[in-house]
Design a protein around this motif. Structure first.
Motif, PDB file in Angstrom:
ATOM      1  N   CYS A 141       5.485 -13.358  -1.443  1.00 16.20           N
ATOM      2  CA  CYS A 141       6.661 -13.519  -0.574  1.00 16.20           C
ATOM      3  C   CYS A 141       6.603 -14.836   0.196  1.00 16.20           C
ATOM      4  O   CYS A 141       7.631 -15.492   0.415  1.00 16.20           O
ATOM      5  N   VAL A 155      11.362  -6.581  -2.413  1.00 13.02           N
ATOM      6  CA  VAL A 155      10.592  -6.039  -1.286  1.00 13.02           C
ATOM      7  C   VAL A 155      11.528  -5.452  -0.229  1.00 13.02           C
ATOM      8  O   VAL A 155      11.257  -4.383   0.340  1.00 13.02           O
ATOM      9  N   TYR A 202       4.986  -0.753  -3.599  1.00 18.56           N
ATOM     10  CA  TYR A 202       4.739  -2.198  -3.624  1.00 18.56           C
ATOM     11  C   TYR A 202       4.579  -2.706  -5.062  1.00 18.56           C
ATOM     12  O   TYR A 202       5.004  -3.826  -5.382  1.00 18.56           O
ATOM     13  N   LEU A 247       6.891  -5.654  -7.158  1.00 14.17           N
ATOM     14  CA  LEU A 247       6.393  -6.760  -7.980  1.00 14.17           C
ATOM     15  C   LEU A 247       7.043  -6.754  -9.360  1.00 14.17           C
ATOM     16  O   LEU A 247       7.482  -7.784  -9.862  1.00 14.17           O
ATOM     17  N   SER A 276       1.752  -8.879  -2.860  1.00 16.35           N
ATOM     18  CA  SER A 276       3.185  -8.983  -2.590  1.00 16.35           C
ATOM     19  C   SER A 276       3.446  -9.826  -1.346  1.00 16.35           C
ATOM     20  O   SER A 276       4.418 -10.592  -1.301  1.00 16.35           O
ATOM     21  N   ILE A 305      11.259 -12.050  -5.202  1.00 13.45           N
ATOM     22  CA  ILE A 305      10.396 -11.030  -4.618  1.00 13.45           C
ATOM     23  C   ILE A 305      10.930 -10.531  -3.271  1.00 13.45           C
ATOM     24  O   ILE A 305      10.787  -9.347  -2.937  1.00 13.45           O
TER      25      ILE A 305
END
Length: 416
Positions: free
Chosen positions: A402, A280, A339, A343, A398, A276
């Motif tokens: 993380c 991100v 976002y 994911l 998210s 992730i």
């Protein structure tokens, strides 16, 4: 990335112009009531249309962006699942239409829209995803433009042949203008990228993840489009038409951000192979561009709102107010879209799906209250609330993942 975004934007931009012209022609010749009938049928079909491929178009992008050799089987499996799932959904749509839509919307119109949007449009989308997966987005842009050109020609024919066409007459041409690009797109992909090959074992192995993709897309369609079908049912076709016209302008204005997301999709899957944090970090490099544009479009929509009745006709006068309220949607949508793709790229499509389904249920519940009470204004309120809720919970999810993911990796290393 810049080249691919440019090609997608070029295709989407050309479609923007063509569809804008097509939209004006159809909205004017049908009138607000007939346009409301057509939109009601489209909105119902749109809720189930993501299940027409059962997510295998998205799996095609994921698999091929990571391994080019997977193309033939991914392409063949996508075509097979569209044929099988689309047939089942066609029967389901026709059954639901009797209970969801008002009796004034003919079953033949629903059938024509279903053939178009459950089969033809999904096959055209899959062809675009095939080129997207190998990052040949120029051909994806060509497919986008071709579909728009054929549909615009169909709209001109309807306007020329009938002075006051019905929604059903347009529905037949809408269906035909979808079937032609679908056939051409399948041939183009098969010739340029390779012939399809079916692998049933792989289909069963990927069914669960495909279900996550299709359920998430269907939930997205619910909180984006169900309000139009509910307006047709619980309010008036006039309200449906004017709200749909304003919402259509919002969709068109979002095209540049959507182009960036299309071009970035293979990159999200590759970045997400490291977890992730990778997806991100990749997302954060792109998000500011989308936010800057969304702020500019918010201002621009406020400025052009007074001109909507002059373009579409005075019967759409109340669309000006709806457009002013909805102008903030591209900004909210940019946040949750980026976002959400982070994911998905990291393999958390299941989490994304759960969040989207939650928002879809929220949207249905609130619409049952606000649409009967406030008509199209209620639909505006529910749209803003639903997208804002999704932005908040996707950002929170998210962030939490993380923080948790490194701990899981360390725990697994210690246990080994």
């Amino acid at each position: 990335m810049a080249r691919n975004t440019f090609w997608v934007f070029l295709g989407q931009g050309a479609r923007l112009v063509i569809q804008g012209a097509y939209f004006v022609v159809i909205a004017r010749v049908l009138g607000v009531n007939n346009y409301g009938s057509f939109v009601g049928a489209v909105a119902l079909v749109a809720i189930l249309s993501p299940f027409a491929t059962l997510g295998f178009g998205n799996l095609l992008v994921k698999n091929v962006s990571r391994d080019r050799a997977a193309f033939a089987e991914s392409w063949g499996n996508t075509l097979l699942m569209t044929a099988v799932s689309g047939s089942i959904l066609l029967a389901l749509v026709m059954a639901l239409a009797r209970f969801v839509l008002p009796a004034s919307i003919p079953a033949q119109l629903v059938f024509a829209v279903a053939i178009s949007d459950l089969f033809a449009a999904r096959l055209t989308d899959a062809a675009g995803q095939a080129f997207q997966s190998v990052e040949q987005v120029r051909w994806m842009a060509n497919i986008i433009v071709f579909l728009s050109v054929v549909r615009f020609i169909a709209a001109l024919v309807v306007a020329f042949v009938w002075k006051h066409p019905t929604a059903l007459q347009w529905g037949y041409f809408y269906c035909g203008s979808s079937l032609i690009p679908a056939a051409a797109s399948i041939i183009l992909v098969s010739r340029r990228l390779g012939m399809p090959r079916i692998n049933l074992a792989k289909i069963f192995g990927e069914m669960t993840e495909g279900f996550y993709f299709s359920t998430g897309l269907s939930a997205q369609t619910i909180y984006n489009d169900l309000d139009k079908a509910m307006l047709a049912r619980y309010s008036t076709l006039d309200a449906t038409g004017l709200y749909a016209a304003a919402y259509r302008i919002i969709d068109v204005s979002y095209t540049p951000v959507r182009s960036l997301l299309y071009a970035a999709s293979p990159g999200f899957f590759r970045a997400g192979q490291s977890g992730i944090e990778g997806s991100v970090a990749y997302m954060k490099r792109l998000l500011p561009k989308g936010l800057i544009y969304s702020v500019l479009i918010l201002v621009g929509l406020q400025l052009i709102a007074p001109f909507v009745p002059r373009i579409l006709g005075q019967e759409y006068a109340r669309s000006e107010e709806a457009l002013r309220w909805l102008a903030v949607l591209p900004l909210i949508r940019t946040v949750h879209s980026f976002y959400s793709d982070a994911l998905t790229g990291a393999g958390y499509q299941g989490v994304r799906m759960v969040l989207q389904v939650f928002v879809a249920v929220f949207n249905i519940v609130i619409n049952l209250w606000v649409i009967p009470a406030y008509s199209w204004r209620g639909a505006v309120y529910s749209s803003l609330a639903s997208d804002a809720l999704l932005a908040i919970i996707v950002f929170a999810a998210s962030t939490i993942i993380c923080r948790m993911e490194p701990k899981r990796s360390m725990a697994s290393m210690e246990s080994s």
